[in-house]
Scaffold this motif. Structure first.
Motif, PDB file in Angstrom:
ATOM      1  N   ALA A 224       0.825  -1.202   0.000  1.00 47.12           N
ATOM      2  CA  ALA A 224       0.000   0.000   0.000  1.00 47.12           C
ATOM      3  C   ALA A 224       0.861   1.254   0.000  1.00 47.12           C
ATOM      4  CB  ALA A 224      -0.928  -0.003   1.214  1.00 47.12           C
ATOM      5  N   SER A 225       1.902   1.257   0.838  1.00 49.74           N
ATOM      6  CA  SER A 225       2.620   2.523   1.038  1.00 49.74           C
ATOM      7  C   SER A 225       4.041   2.258   1.480  1.00 49.74           C
ATOM      8  CB  SER A 225       1.885   3.373   2.085  1.00 49.74           C
ATOM      9  OG  SER A 225       1.705   2.623   3.281  1.00 49.74           O
TER      10      SER A 225
ATOM     11  N   LYS B  20       4.899   7.076  14.084  1.00 46.01           N
ATOM     12  CA  LYS B  20       3.479   7.431  14.104  1.00 46.01           C
ATOM     13  C   LYS B  20       3.050   8.024  12.771  1.00 46.01           C
ATOM     14  CE  LYS B  20       3.135   8.327  19.087  1.00 46.01           C
ATOM     15  NZ  LYS B  20       2.882   9.362  20.099  1.00 46.01           N
ATOM     16  N   ALA B  21       3.939   8.861  12.179  1.00 47.26           N
ATOM     17  CA  ALA B  21       3.594   9.501  10.909  1.00 47.26           C
ATOM     18  C   ALA B  21       3.444   8.452   9.802  1.00 47.26           C
ATOM     19  CB  ALA B  21       4.661  10.525  10.539  1.00 47.26           C
ATOM     20  N   GLU B  22       4.375   7.451   9.764  1.00 44.01           N
ATOM     21  CA  GLU B  22       4.258   6.408   8.742  1.00 44.01           C
ATOM     22  C   GLU B  22       2.999   5.561   8.980  1.00 44.01           C
ATOM     23  OE1 GLU B  22       7.459   4.082   7.412  1.00 44.01           O
ATOM     24  OE2 GLU B  22       8.981   5.673   7.598  1.00 44.01           O
ATOM     25  N   ALA B  23       2.671   5.307  10.248  1.00 44.07           N
ATOM     26  CA  ALA B  23       1.466   4.534  10.564  1.00 44.07           C
ATOM     27  C   ALA B  23       0.219   5.272  10.097  1.00 44.07           C
ATOM     28  CB  ALA B  23       1.388   4.251  12.062  1.00 44.07           C
ATOM     29  N   GLN B  24       0.178   6.575  10.371  1.00 45.22           N
ATOM     30  CA  GLN B  24      -0.990   7.364   9.967  1.00 45.22           C
ATOM     31  C   GLN B  24      -1.106   7.392   8.442  1.00 45.22           C
ATOM     32  OE1 GLN B  24      -3.470   9.165  12.049  1.00 45.22           O
ATOM     33  NE2 GLN B  24      -4.324   8.767  10.027  1.00 45.22           N
TER      34      GLN B  24
ATOM     35  N   VAL C 159      -2.508   4.072   7.168  1.00 45.24           N
ATOM     36  CA  VAL C 159      -3.960   3.977   7.385  1.00 45.24           C
ATOM     37  C   VAL C 159      -4.697   4.836   6.368  1.00 45.24           C
ATOM     38  CG1 VAL C 159      -5.835   4.489   9.000  1.00 45.24           C
ATOM     39  CG2 VAL C 159      -3.750   3.363   9.817  1.00 45.24           C
ATOM     40  N   ASN C 160      -4.156   6.040   6.092  1.00 41.64           N
ATOM     41  CA  ASN C 160      -4.809   6.924   5.110  1.00 41.64           C
ATOM     42  C   ASN C 160      -4.818   6.290   3.716  1.00 41.64           C
ATOM     43  OD1 ASN C 160      -5.143   8.778   7.142  1.00 41.64           O
ATOM     44  ND2 ASN C 160      -3.401  10.067   6.553  1.00 41.64           N
TER      45      ASN C 160
ATOM     46  N   SER D  58      -4.484   1.056  17.054  1.00 40.59           N
ATOM     47  CA  SER D  58      -5.452   1.974  17.666  1.00 40.59           C
ATOM     48  C   SER D  58      -6.340   2.635  16.618  1.00 40.59           C
ATOM     49  CB  SER D  58      -4.710   3.041  18.480  1.00 40.59           C
ATOM     50  OG  SER D  58      -3.968   3.904  17.624  1.00 40.59           O
ATOM     51  N   LEU D  59      -5.805   2.825  15.382  1.00 40.52           N
ATOM     52  CA  LEU D  59      -6.587   3.498  14.336  1.00 40.52           C
ATOM     53  C   LEU D  59      -7.509   2.522  13.607  1.00 40.52           C
ATOM     54  CD1 LEU D  59      -3.794   5.791  12.815  1.00 40.52           C
ATOM     55  CD2 LEU D  59      -5.712   6.503  14.248  1.00 40.52           C
ATOM     56  N   THR D  60      -7.115   1.243  13.532  1.00 38.21           N
ATOM     57  CA  THR D  60      -7.911   0.279  12.752  1.00 38.21           C
ATOM     58  C   THR D  60      -8.653  -0.728  13.627  1.00 38.21           C
ATOM     59  OG1 THR D  60      -6.056  -1.292  12.603  1.00 38.21           O
ATOM     60  CG2 THR D  60      -6.242   0.388  10.870  1.00 38.21           C
ATOM     61  N   HIS D  61      -8.227  -0.797  14.915  1.00 40.50           N
ATOM     62  CA  HIS D  61      -8.783  -1.807  15.832  1.00 40.50           C
ATOM     63  C   HIS D  61      -8.557  -3.207  15.266  1.00 40.50           C
ATOM     64  CE1 HIS D  61     -10.476   1.525  18.035  1.00 40.50           C
ATOM     65  NE2 HIS D  61     -11.071   1.940  16.925  1.00 40.50           N
ATOM     66  N   ARG D  62      -7.379  -3.384  14.697  1.00 46.53           N
ATOM     67  CA  ARG D  62      -6.960  -4.686  14.158  1.00 46.53           C
ATOM     68  C   ARG D  62      -5.550  -4.982  14.666  1.00 46.53           C
ATOM     69  NH1 ARG D  62      -9.603  -5.488   9.132  1.00 46.53           N
ATOM     70  NH2 ARG D  62      -8.540  -7.499   8.916  1.00 46.53           N
ATOM     71  N   HIS D  63      -5.259  -6.267  14.862  1.00 49.79           N
ATOM     72  CA  HIS D  63      -3.874  -6.650  15.151  1.00 49.79           C
ATOM     73  C   HIS D  63      -3.011  -6.363  13.925  1.00 49.79           C
ATOM     74  CE1 HIS D  63      -4.633  -8.514  18.997  1.00 49.79           C
ATOM     75  NE2 HIS D  63      -5.678  -9.157  18.481  1.00 49.79           N
TER      76      HIS D  63
END
Length: 689
Positions: free
Chosen positions: A71-72, A114-118, A121-122, A168-173
């Motif tokens: 994805a990214s 955190k920035a890469e995680a966000q 998710v985007n 925390s953003l997706t509520h997925r493992h």
């Protein structure tokens, strides 16, 4: 996974491999290995824009069960084929998840993770994967820091911040993809990531090494190869045995309890979903008012407890004439208070008609007085009580509904009754019913007519006789297929008709032929409609015939005395309405068991003074006797006895040159120490030279 930095990974891997070989201490060997894949493990692939346009239907049909798509990468790069891959895989019915190629850099900063995680998710949200995939998101952790140096603890912390943020953003493992070489390069991450699901990359082995504190894998990238529907090679992966083990959904435990702490139900609820409560519990004497906490949006483990309020009931005290003496409101389980004892002219107060010391419902309590009463009992013929009533003195006695008794007619009661003046027991009277039972011939003529009491059995009637037919029973209806059972107790009028079946045709073409030294085979021609045949045997034609067996086609009688004649007859039968309908007996035939004579006797010159004889082996022979003559009608003399039934040749020696000889042979079998003989074979002749 195929990326621009793959050359760097390969180079480092080679350097590490050489270093490991030189020290002879591989980290994988030191820490053991993880379990191997089996045929039960799902097979998957991981793709990116490097695979170009993919025919996902072909991919699925090839046996691929799941797919991960890039994805990214970093905080600015989106794989140009991500959205297309998501749409194509889902259209083909393939579960798909997304992975982010990590780009950590020094100095360590949790904000970078955190920035890469966000950003990851985007990209999923904007790329058609707003549900974050059918299978859990993945952190692809395989690239060394692009600037500066990160320690193993810093790499582990970076990965932890990233996975916690995505979780925390997706509520997925979130699963970690990494290579064994990378884990070893960073000192097994200090074992700090071993609680996360692992996607290990290791080619050319049957079991990946146990690294980083992990002892088992969730997915394993084990090779690259071609897959139908994809141009060029693609990464090949093993997954778990069930796709559910890849989904990674976060769930919470919601426990519903009753007021006493009893667990009513336990449910696993996905993040943000509502729990369905169990069926409303019941608590005697209480009314459910609801639950103590809200469970319409579950975001954590919950214990939900039922709430109740106590019930109140109305208790009315009433006199025997309906006058209300007192009305009270009483809580469940509590006691009502009796009012002042009432009184009634001509009666004595006895008690209240029911207890009121523990109230569990609305209640009307009546005063009970004690007049003089009599017990009036009505009984049936068998002593069972039809009614048992208490009747006040000089009050009319009411009989119960007229009773009934199967097979009988009610005629009245055993005594008169009007008003009650004493205790009475009154019994019902009956007379037994009778029914007409008529036996008719098939032409309608009455053979017997009887009146039979209910439950009794009719007198037996002699079975009628009809020439050429067999009587098969008495029948109530022409449609019945089973005869009426005359042992059935009579419960109604019955008309029974005789039924006949035409005798089965006599078997023809009966033959009895030898089937061996102790056997005779009996055969016959089939009879139309016959269901079986009975075979009988006697030792003389006019002797007593004994039943042997029942067969459907032929019968071989064994255990017979050789060369003794036996006599047979056969009769056919068919079953009509449960009765066997026989034919007459067939003509009598005889058969004699004999030992078969040898066959195929041939003679050939063995020398100028000897002739070799050969024949076909007899299946029942114990041995053979060979006979010789010097002329066609001359006397045959036994020249050899062969004691083995398996012998199929013999050479007759010491013959005269140029002379013509004749030969024949017979078989014998030893039975109970005695020889029995077959007939002679055909004779053969040959001239010596």
């Amino acid at each position: 996974m195929k990326h621009a930095a793959k050359w760097m990974r390969s180079f480092i891997f080679v350097v590490l491999l050489i270093s490991v070989l030189l020290t002879s201490h591989s980290a994988a060997l030191a820490s053991g290995v993880m379990p191997p894949a089996t045929s039960a493990n799902l097979k998957g692939i991981d793709v990116s824009h490097w695979q170009g346009t993919i025919d996902w239907k072909q991919v699925k049909n090839s046996g691929i069960a799941f797919v991960y798509a890039k994805a990214s990468q970093g905080t600015t790069y989106t794989d140009p084929m991500f959205s297309t891959n998501v749409q194509g895989a889902r259209a083909a019915g393939l579960p798909i998840g997304a992975y982010h190629y990590a780009s950590p850099s020094a100095p360590y900063s949790p904000d970078d993770a955190k920035a890469e995680a966000q950003y990851f998710v985007n990209v999923m949200t904007n790329g058609g994967m707003g549900d974050f995939g059918e299978i859990m998101p993945v952190l692809d952790l395989e690239q060394p820091t692009s600037t500066g140096t990160l320690t193993s603890d810093e790499i582990a912390s970076w990965a932890r911040v990233f996975t916690d943020t995505v979780k925390s953003l997706t509520h997925r493992h979130v699963m970690v993809y990494t290579g064994a070489w990378f884990v070893q390069q960073y000192n097994d991450f200090g074992g700090k990531l071993s609680d996360l699901p692992l996607w290990i990359a290791r080619y050319g082995v049957t079991q990946p090494p146990a690294v980083g504190g992990w002892t088992e894998w969730t997915a394993w990238q084990y090779d690259q190869d071609t897959v139908p529907g994809i141009s060029g090679n693609v990464d090949l992966d093993y997954g778990p045995t069930s796709i559910d083990a890849l989904r990674g959904n976060l769930t919470y435990t919601v426990v519903f309890k009753d007021a006493d702490g009893t667990v009513l139900s336990t449910k696993q609820i996905g993040y943000g979903s509502a729990a369905n409560p169990p069926e409303n519990p019941e608590r005697t004497g209480y009314t459910l008012t609801g639950w103590d906490i809200d469970f319409s949006n579950v975001t954590s483990d919950l214990v939900v407890t039922a709430q109740y309020k106590i019930n109140h009931y109305k208790v009315v005290f009433m006199d025997s004439n309906g006058t209300v003496l007192d009305t009270q409101t009483v809580a469940y389980g509590s006691s009502a208070n009796a009012p002042q004892t009432p009184s009634k002219d001509g009666y004595t107060f006895l008690q209240w008609d029911q207890a009121f010391n523990k109230i569990t419902s609305d209640l009307t309590v009546k005063a009970v007085y004690e007049p003089k009463v009599y017990t009036i009992i009505f009984k049936d013929y068998n002593g069972s009580i039809l009614s048992d009533s208490k009747v006040k003195y000089n009050m009319p006695i009411t009989a119960p509904a007229q009773p009934s008794r199967t097979g009988y007619t009610f005629t009245g009661w055993n005594q008169k009754f009007t008003n009650a003046t004493s205790d009475l027991t009154i019994t019902a009277l009956y007379k037994i019913n009778q029914y007409q039972v008529i036996f008719k011939n098939d032409d309608g003529g009455v053979l017997s007519s009887q009146k039979v009491n209910y439950g009794a059995k009719p007198l037996s009637v002699k079975a009628p006789v009809r020439t050429g037919y067999t009587f098969v029973g008495w029948f109530k209806s022409s449609k019945d297929t089973v005869p009426y059972n005359l042992q059935t107790p009579i419960k109604s009028a019955v008309v029974l008709s005789a039924r006949y079946a035409k005798n089965t045709a006599v078997p023809g073409g009966v033959k009895a032929t030898s089937a061996g030294y102790s056997k005779v085979k009996v055969t016959w021609g089939p009879v139309s409609g016959a269901q079986g045949y009975q075979i009988f045997r006697a030792t003389t034609k006019t002797g007593t015939y004994s039943y042997l067996a029942t067969s459907t086609s032929s019968y071989t009688n064994s255990g017979l005395v050789t060369n003794r004649a036996y006599y047979y007859k056969v009769r056919a039968y068919r079953v009509v309405n449960g009765t066997k309908v026989y034919s007459s007996y067939s003509t009598i035939v005889s058969g004699t068991p004999v030992l078969a004579a040898p066959t195929g006797l041939k003679a050939s010159r063995a020398s100028s003074t000897s002739i070799k004889l050969t024949w076909t082996k007899g299946t029942e022979a114990s041995g053979y006797e060979l006979f010789r003559a010097t002329s066609y009608k001359g006397v045959y003399t036994k020249v050899a006895t062969l004691t083995s039934g398996s012998t199929i040749s013999n050479t007759n020696t010491k013959l005269s040159k140029g002379k013509l000889y004749y030969f024949k042979i017979r078989a014998y079998r030893t039975v109970n120490g005695k020889k029995i003989y077959s007939g002679y074979s055909n004779s053969v002749y040959l001239k010596t030279y």
